[in-house]
Design an enzyme around this catalytic site. Sequence first.
Site, PDB file in Angstrom:
ATOM      1  N   LYS A 114       0.856  -1.183   0.000  1.00 32.28           N
ATOM      2  CA  LYS A 114       0.000   0.000   0.000  1.00 32.28           C
ATOM      3  C   LYS A 114       0.889   1.228   0.000  1.00 32.28           C
ATOM      4  O   LYS A 114       2.035   1.176   0.471  1.00 32.28           O
ATOM      5  CB  LYS A 114      -0.872   0.021   1.264  1.00 32.28           C
ATOM      6  CG  LYS A 114      -2.097   0.900   1.137  1.00 32.28           C
ATOM      7  CD  LYS A 114      -3.233   0.156   0.451  1.00 32.28           C
ATOM      8  CE  LYS A 114      -4.520   0.932   0.453  1.00 32.28           C
ATOM      9  NZ  LYS A 114      -5.660   0.031   0.185  1.00 32.28           N
TER      10      LYS A 114
HETATM   11  N1  GLU Z   1      -7.377   0.200  -2.981  1.00 34.25           N
HETATM   12  C1  GLU Z   1      -8.162  -0.975  -3.241  1.00 34.25           C
HETATM   13  C2  GLU Z   1      -8.226  -1.860  -2.012  1.00 34.25           C
HETATM   14  O1  GLU Z   1      -8.074  -1.407  -0.902  1.00 34.25           O
HETATM   15  C3  GLU Z   1      -7.730  -1.708  -4.497  1.00 34.25           C
HETATM   16  C4  GLU Z   1      -6.304  -2.125  -4.551  1.00 34.25           C
HETATM   17  C5  GLU Z   1      -5.888  -2.684  -5.912  1.00 34.25           C
HETATM   18  O2  GLU Z   1      -6.705  -2.712  -6.826  1.00 34.25           O
HETATM   19  O3  GLU Z   1      -4.725  -3.060  -6.017  1.00 34.25           O
HETATM   20  O4  GLU Z   1      -8.511  -3.021  -2.111  1.00 34.25           O
END
Ligand code: GLU
Length: 424
Positions: A114
Amino acid sequence: MSSVLSYVQPTANSPWGTYLSQVDRVIPYLGDLARWAETLKRPKRALIVDVPIEMDDGSIAHFEGYRVQHNLSRGPGKGGVRFHPDVTLEEVMALSAWMTVKTAAVNLPYGGAKGGIRVDPKKLSLKELEKVTRRYTSEIGIIIGPHSDIPAPDVNTNAQIMAWMMDTYSMNVGGTATGVVTGKPLHLGGSLGRVKATGRGVFVTGREAARRLGLDLRGARVAVQGFGNVGSVAAELFAEAGAKIVAVQDHTGTIVNENGLDLAGLVPASRTDGGAVSFKGGDVIDNEAFWEVACDILIPAALEGQITAERAQKTKARLVLEGANGPTVPTADDILAERGVLVVPDVICNAGGVTVSYFEWVQDFSSFFWDEDEINVRLDRIMMNALNNIWDTADKHKITLRTATYAVACERILMARQERGLYP
Ligand code: GLU
């Protein structure tokens, strides 16, 4: 062995503290793999970067940026990038760990990562936003890549930001690398269905959970906190299935209508500066009163830590669908379980987004793009299979869906860890 890291001081209800407690709860169900459990409590890699830009007025501003790769045992890192003034290293660590669990829960060949920048994007011009995005991408360029770590949208980031990230990375490596980020615009290797995928996944898991509970969606009352990409899409799909959206809360306030809010009017109103409360088809109530609205289904689709112990006592819902990441603190989780409120946890409930991100990445590599029906059918199948498997695990051990999701996911993660072995 100690899981206390010198660089974060989590509290019981802070994001990393919440995550650590979720891991502790699954350890008794991991059998011999528990030997590897400490792996889950330590991010593999955390990068903090300075993001300096020249503002439109000529001044120089600095922002703090992060990219955390929590675990890469099952594949490249995967996870969004969040732009928010309250982003911290601790929060990004928790969000990256939830991605590890999430990708394993739906069995995508990814680890968890992240990123985030501590910035309020509403205070930046479009040009400044582009500069922040490009400089951040360049700074984290040493650890991201189509085969190492693939960012995507999260809170306050979107397809345009992904296009700038893709372009910056591509310029630095000297070739168009569409596979470095997902959630891109359709012209640039994006996938049909990606924008609505997270909300759709919330609906699919919610529909299945409601069916198992014997809760008829026709006439069911739904309350939604957070009316962005996740909350509004889930609300629309529930309304299409015959449910009534009786309460919506966004950053401007809370609006209710026990006969159901008209989404055709509410959704466009919520996209204006006035937000959801500028819609005239409901009554505005106090934000705290949102948590005691008479409803059957509660969808927290905003930020972490929203369902506190106190709010868990108040809710009238029978079913909680975690569209956000980490919306329920551990003490609240226990209260909901005691009160017989079923929680479909974030790590399965909102996994639709990363699932279609995976489809996008696969399509980019094969340079062959699928139609929207194919994407939605595959998404439905993956989410349903994952939920059913987790439900059976919960029944078998008589544990909550959250601990069952962790049991399924952590077994996959730690099995991969064990099979790979420690290097050197
Ligand atoms: N931000 C989204 C989540 O928390 C998607 C992450 C992604 O598609 O890699 O799942």
